[in-house]
Design a protein around this motif. Structure first.
Motif, PDB file in Angstrom:
ATOM      1  N   ILE A   1      -6.825 -10.192  53.771  1.00 51.03           N
ATOM      2  CA  ILE A   1      -6.551  -8.653  53.041  1.00 51.03           C
ATOM      3  C   ILE A   1      -4.847  -8.510  52.923  1.00 51.03           C
ATOM      4  N   MET A   2      -4.221  -7.647  52.270  1.00 52.47           N
ATOM      5  CA  MET A   2      -2.717  -7.660  52.267  1.00 52.47           C
ATOM      6  C   MET A   2      -2.159  -7.701  53.712  1.00 52.47           C
ATOM      7  N   MET A   3      -1.091  -8.635  53.628  1.00 50.02           N
ATOM      8  CA  MET A   3      -0.555  -9.098  54.855  1.00 50.02           C
ATOM      9  C   MET A   3      -0.161  -7.847  55.737  1.00 50.02           C
ATOM     10  N   GLY A   4       0.408  -6.961  55.281  1.00 49.73           N
ATOM     11  CA  GLY A   4       0.784  -5.711  55.897  1.00 49.73           C
ATOM     12  C   GLY A   4      -0.248  -4.816  56.663  1.00 49.73           C
ATOM     13  N   LEU A   5      -1.467  -4.778  55.828  1.00 55.95           N
ATOM     14  CA  LEU A   5      -2.703  -4.142  56.349  1.00 55.95           C
ATOM     15  C   LEU A   5      -3.242  -5.120  57.683  1.00 55.95           C
ATOM     16  N   ARG A   6      -3.086  -6.266  57.438  1.00 51.58           N
ATOM     17  CA  ARG A   6      -3.626  -7.203  58.368  1.00 51.58           C
ATOM     18  C   ARG A   6      -2.967  -7.049  59.770  1.00 51.58           C
ATOM     19  N   HIS A   7      -1.463  -6.755  59.761  1.00 54.23           N
ATOM     20  CA  HIS A   7      -0.986  -6.630  61.060  1.00 54.23           C
ATOM     21  C   HIS A   7      -1.010  -5.162  61.627  1.00 54.23           C
ATOM     22  N   GLY A   8      -1.054  -4.193  60.432  1.00 55.80           N
ATOM     23  CA  GLY A   8      -1.044  -2.922  60.755  1.00 55.80           C
ATOM     24  C   GLY A   8      -2.261  -2.157  61.366  1.00 55.80           C
ATOM     25  N   ILE A   9      -3.399  -2.615  60.902  1.00 51.86           N
ATOM     26  CA  ILE A   9      -4.515  -2.419  61.557  1.00 51.86           C
ATOM     27  C   ILE A   9      -4.611  -2.793  63.060  1.00 51.86           C
ATOM     28  N   LYS A  10      -3.987  -3.868  63.596  1.00 51.47           N
ATOM     29  CA  LYS A  10      -4.055  -4.309  64.872  1.00 51.47           C
ATOM     30  C   LYS A  10      -3.038  -3.428  65.730  1.00 51.47           C
ATOM     31  N   LEU A  11      -2.293  -2.486  65.155  1.00 46.53           N
ATOM     32  CA  LEU A  11      -1.389  -1.508  65.778  1.00 46.53           C
ATOM     33  C   LEU A  11      -2.243  -0.294  66.068  1.00 46.53           C
ATOM     34  N   MET A  12      -3.198  -0.079  65.294  1.00 47.99           N
ATOM     35  CA  MET A  12      -3.936   1.373  65.363  1.00 47.99           C
ATOM     36  C   MET A  12      -5.044   1.475  66.159  1.00 47.99           C
ATOM     37  N   LYS A  13      -5.354   2.594  66.898  1.00 47.68           N
ATOM     38  CA  LYS A  13      -6.530   2.936  67.446  1.00 47.68           C
ATOM     39  C   LYS A  13      -7.559   3.611  66.723  1.00 47.68           C
ATOM     40  N   LYS A  14      -8.488   3.795  67.274  1.00 48.11           N
ATOM     41  CA  LYS A  14      -9.832   4.460  66.693  1.00 48.11           C
ATOM     42  C   LYS A  14      -9.391   5.849  66.360  1.00 48.11           C
ATOM     43  N   SER A  15      -9.790   6.292  65.074  1.00 54.63           N
ATOM     44  CA  SER A  15      -9.471   7.760  64.641  1.00 54.63           C
ATOM     45  C   SER A  15      -8.019   8.194  64.169  1.00 54.63           C
ATOM     46  N   GLU A  16      -7.116   7.017  64.181  1.00 56.76           N
ATOM     47  CA  GLU A  16      -5.968   7.225  64.103  1.00 56.76           C
ATOM     48  C   GLU A  16      -5.809   7.042  62.451  1.00 56.76           C
ATOM     49  N   LYS A  17      -4.574   7.893  62.079  1.00 58.08           N
ATOM     50  CA  LYS A  17      -4.265   7.818  60.637  1.00 58.08           C
ATOM     51  C   LYS A  17      -2.614   7.602  60.851  1.00 58.08           C
ATOM     52  N   VAL A  18      -2.424   6.642  59.847  1.00 60.52           N
ATOM     53  CA  VAL A  18      -0.716   5.929  59.842  1.00 60.52           C
ATOM     54  C   VAL A  18      -0.567   5.614  58.480  1.00 60.52           C
ATOM     55  N   THR A  19       0.981   6.186  58.231  1.00 64.09           N
ATOM     56  CA  THR A  19       1.256   5.747  57.022  1.00 64.09           C
ATOM     57  C   THR A  19       2.307   4.734  57.001  1.00 64.09           C
ATOM     58  N   PHE A  20       2.212   3.455  56.198  1.00 65.36           N
ATOM     59  CA  PHE A  20       3.028   2.408  56.495  1.00 65.36           C
ATOM     60  C   PHE A  20       3.834   2.305  55.266  1.00 65.36           C
ATOM     61  N   LEU A  21       5.213   1.880  55.558  1.00 67.48           N
ATOM     62  CA  LEU A  21       6.097   1.428  53.998  1.00 67.48           C
ATOM     63  C   LEU A  21       6.152   0.097  54.215  1.00 67.48           C
ATOM     64  N   PHE A  22       5.492  -0.632  53.280  1.00 65.84           N
ATOM     65  CA  PHE A  22       5.493  -2.165  53.300  1.00 65.84           C
ATOM     66  C   PHE A  22       6.373  -2.754  52.275  1.00 65.84           C
ATOM     67  N   PRO A  23       7.535  -3.823  52.543  1.00 69.39           N
ATOM     68  CA  PRO A  23       8.308  -4.154  51.449  1.00 69.39           C
ATOM     69  C   PRO A  23       7.164  -5.259  50.697  1.00 69.39           C
ATOM     70  N   SER A  24       7.636  -5.682  49.520  1.00 71.93           N
ATOM     71  CA  SER A  24       6.579  -6.437  48.741  1.00 71.93           C
ATOM     72  C   SER A  24       6.070  -7.545  49.295  1.00 71.93           C
ATOM     73  N   HIS A  25       6.925  -8.172  50.198  1.00 70.11           N
ATOM     74  CA  HIS A  25       6.622  -9.649  50.835  1.00 70.11           C
ATOM     75  C   HIS A  25       5.511  -9.115  51.859  1.00 70.11           C
ATOM     76  N   MET A  26       5.322  -7.986  52.333  1.00 68.06           N
ATOM     77  CA  MET A  26       4.111  -7.705  53.101  1.00 68.06           C
ATOM     78  C   MET A  26       2.906  -7.045  52.565  1.00 68.06           C
ATOM     79  N   ALA A  27       3.276  -6.653  51.224  1.00 70.19           N
ATOM     80  CA  ALA A  27       2.265  -6.279  50.363  1.00 70.19           C
ATOM     81  C   ALA A  27       1.783  -7.389  49.479  1.00 70.19           C
ATOM     82  N   TYR A  28       1.787  -7.303  48.140  1.00 69.93           N
ATOM     83  CA  TYR A  28       1.118  -8.426  47.423  1.00 69.93           C
ATOM     84  C   TYR A  28       2.075  -9.166  46.732  1.00 69.93           C
TER      85      TYR A  28
END
Length: 184
Positions: free
Chosen positions: A128-155
């Motif tokens: 999956i998108m690199m940023g999401l791959r890392h970002g999901i591992k920062l989260m806990k159950k039921s959390e909602k997080v907004t990420f700002l990804f530079p293009s190299h962490m996106a597509y």
């Protein structure tokens, strides 16, 4: 008279031996190592990242009420809903269930949650998108997080071949609904 025949035979024998050699590879006219091209590419990428980070910094500064955190991987995020009771994060091999939405840095929606549908992700075992791959591992159950990804962490330079263009930084709002250990 015999000598001219011998000379002709030797001449043709030598001629046939020299024509059987494998042809020599030609050397390139220019022996450039590609260093100049690589240096130019590095400089272009540094400039691209600098410009994207400037835009992201502008977003962060435009709303001082929101506390953005900088990740060690090169993106920024803030909690819209924070889970203060749990302490467990998804880890490699867990199955994560999440919803998300993607916007450009101007806030225009590229993909809605409905477009993307609920996702099931085998952590660090699916692409999956690199940023999401890392970002999901920062989260806990039921959390909602907004990420700002530079293009190299996106597509990256390729985009998604649909609505996300080349070198496009993204805003992704992710809700981690649940995660569980991998079923064996």
């Amino acid at each position: 008279m015999k000598y001219p025949i011998y000379i002709l035979v030797i001449f043709f024998a030598l001629l046939s031996c020299t024509s059987c050699k494998e042809p020599q590879a030609r050397n390139p006219i220019s022996k450039s190592s590609g260093t100049a091209f690589m240096n130019e590419s590095v400089e272009r990428n540094k400039l691209l990242i600098k410009n994207e980070e400037r835009k992201i910094d502008s977003i962060i500064k435009s709303n001082p009420k929101i506390k953005y955190l900088a990740s060690q991987k090169g993106y920024w995020y803030h909690y819209e809903i924070k889970n203060e009771t749990d302490s467990i994060h998804p880890k490699k091999g867990d199955v994560a269930f999440f919803d998300y939405e993607i916007k450009d840095l101007n806030g225009s929606v590229i993909y809605t949650q409905a477009d993307l549908k609920p996702q099931t992700y085998l952590v660090d075992r699916q692409n999956i998108m690199m940023g999401l791959r890392h970002g999901i591992k920062l989260m806990k159950k039921s959390e909602k997080v907004t990420f700002l990804f530079p293009s190299h962490m996106a597509y990256g330079y390729h985009g998604d071949n649909d609505r996300i263009g080349t070198n496009e930084p993204l805003i992704c709002t992710v809700t981690l609904t649940n995660f569980e250990p991998e079923k064996k």
